[in-house]
Design an enzyme around this catalytic site. Sequence first.
Site, short mmCIF file in Angstrom:
data_model
loop_
_atom_site.label_atom_id
_atom_site.label_comp_id
_atom_site.label_asym_id
_atom_site.label_seq_id
_atom_site.Cartn_x
_atom_site.Cartn_y
_atom_site.Cartn_z
N TYR A 35 42.07 42.83 -6.80
CA TYR A 35 40.95 43.65 -6.32
C TYR A 35 40.66 43.40 -4.85
O TYR A 35 40.25 44.31 -4.11
CB TYR A 35 39.72 43.44 -7.22
CG TYR A 35 39.92 44.07 -8.57
CD1 TYR A 35 40.35 43.33 -9.67
CD2 TYR A 35 39.79 45.46 -8.73
CE1 TYR A 35 40.60 43.94 -10.90
CE2 TYR A 35 40.05 46.07 -9.95
CZ TYR A 35 40.46 45.31 -11.03
OH TYR A 35 40.72 45.92 -12.23
N ASN A 64 37.05 56.77 -10.20
CA ASN A 64 37.47 55.97 -9.06
C ASN A 64 36.47 54.87 -8.76
O ASN A 64 35.27 55.03 -8.98
CB ASN A 64 37.65 56.85 -7.82
CG ASN A 64 38.73 57.90 -8.05
OD1 ASN A 64 39.53 57.79 -8.98
ND2 ASN A 64 38.71 58.95 -7.24
N HIS A 66 34.09 53.72 -14.08
CA HIS A 66 34.91 52.51 -14.19
C HIS A 66 34.53 51.43 -13.20
O HIS A 66 35.30 50.51 -12.94
CB HIS A 66 36.40 52.89 -14.01
CG HIS A 66 36.90 53.73 -15.14
ND1 HIS A 66 38.04 54.51 -15.05
CD2 HIS A 66 36.40 53.96 -16.39
CE1 HIS A 66 38.22 55.15 -16.20
NE2 HIS A 66 37.23 54.85 -17.02
N SER A 83 44.87 62.42 -14.35
CA SER A 83 45.92 62.76 -15.34
C SER A 83 45.32 62.84 -16.74
O SER A 83 46.01 63.16 -17.70
CB SER A 83 47.01 61.67 -15.32
OG SER A 83 46.42 60.42 -15.74
N1 APR Z 1 45.30 65.77 -5.05
C1 APR Z 1 44.89 65.94 -6.34
N2 APR Z 1 45.48 65.32 -7.39
C2 APR Z 1 46.52 64.50 -7.12
C3 APR Z 1 46.99 64.27 -5.81
C4 APR Z 1 46.33 64.95 -4.75
N3 APR Z 1 46.72 64.79 -3.49
N4 APR Z 1 48.04 63.39 -5.89
C5 APR Z 1 48.20 63.09 -7.20
N5 APR Z 1 47.30 63.76 -7.94
C6 APR Z 1 47.11 63.75 -9.39
C7 APR Z 1 48.33 63.35 -10.20
O1 APR Z 1 49.14 64.49 -10.47
C8 APR Z 1 47.68 62.82 -11.47
O2 APR Z 1 47.45 63.87 -12.41
O3 APR Z 1 46.15 62.77 -9.66
C9 APR Z 1 46.33 62.28 -10.99
C10 APR Z 1 46.27 60.77 -10.95
O4 APR Z 1 46.37 60.31 -12.27
P1 APR Z 1 46.26 58.72 -12.54
O5 APR Z 1 47.11 58.00 -11.55
O6 APR Z 1 46.50 58.53 -14.00
O7 APR Z 1 44.76 58.36 -12.17
P2 APR Z 1 43.48 58.60 -13.06
O8 APR Z 1 43.61 59.82 -13.91
O9 APR Z 1 42.31 58.52 -12.14
O10 APR Z 1 43.47 57.28 -14.00
C11 APR Z 1 42.31 57.10 -14.81
O11 APR Z 1 43.18 54.93 -15.42
O12 APR Z 1 44.19 53.01 -14.73
C12 APR Z 1 42.98 53.56 -15.11
O13 APR Z 1 40.84 52.82 -14.48
C13 APR Z 1 41.98 53.47 -13.99
O14 APR Z 1 40.29 55.07 -13.37
C14 APR Z 1 41.68 54.91 -13.67
C15 APR Z 1 42.04 55.63 -14.95
#
Ligand code: APR
Length: 231
Positions: free
Chosen positions: A53, A87, A104, A172
């Site tokens: 972190y 986030n 989170h 995602s």
């Molecule tokens: N603009 C918009 N979306 C984007 C971009 C962008 N420039 N680049 C990537 N993405 C999309 C990807 O296609 C994906 O669908 O952002 C998403 C990111 O997904 P993850 O990496 O799974 O992140 P997230 O959904 O926030 O994860 C949720 O998982 O690990 C835990 O606690 C953590 O809060 C996090 C949670």
Amino acid sequence: MKRLVVFTGAGISAESGIKTFRDSGGLWENYKVEDVATPQAWSKNPSLVQEFYNQRRKQLFDAKPNAGHFAIAELQKHFNVQVITQNVDDLHERAGSENVLHLHGELMKVRSCDYPELIYTVKHWEIKMGDLCERGSQLRPHIVWFGEMVPQMDNAVELVQQADIFIVAGTSLNVYPAANLLDYAPADIPKFYVDPNPDLVYNFGDIQIIKDTAGKGLPELAKQLVNNFAV
Ligand code: APR
């Protein structure tokens, strides 16, 4: 003013240089979740967890909000905007969003291990073992780790249930209970999903998929919303 709820994930901060979790090159490619983001990881190797972190906090100092964050903040002129984010960065706040609910946790906050009600905003990027709260207990990241309760979930559900317009951007939808929020959006309201790779496994009906980045898709969508829905 209509109530606009925006549910965001790591993708909205990608253009600010902050790694997502599951994209190629994402955080989970370099670390195992169970080594850095669970209560078990903390009891097994707290220094490794602190370091994970600390590195993310350090990176945040160099990051700036992008056009996607600013577009959401701008919409506050026309709508009652509530951001619900997965986030832990503070880029929504730094872009000017006033109502931000962090599901989170928050990277710029730490809390006491033994007195979790003692939460502190940190000014520096580094928290070390031996940094203690005012009552002498070790400070830990103010982050919801995998397997921990999501204390803000009920508030988030209520906000989504009252939405007049619902935007999902940069997530995602892989992580629960956060991803369940979509099920609480009223059936008859306009819904939008902004993601360059919308591998939406959902079939949640009438959502409008905007296959674009947050930095481009959200400013475009904001214009559309102001023209069509702002009173
Ligand atoms: N603009 C918009 N979306 C984007 C971009 C962008 N420039 N680049 C990537 N993405 C999309 C990807 O296609 C994906 O669908 O952002 C998403 C990111 O997904 P993850 O990496 O799974 O992140 P997230 O959904 O926030 O994860 C949720 O998982 O690990 C835990 O606690 C953590 O809060 C996090 C949670």
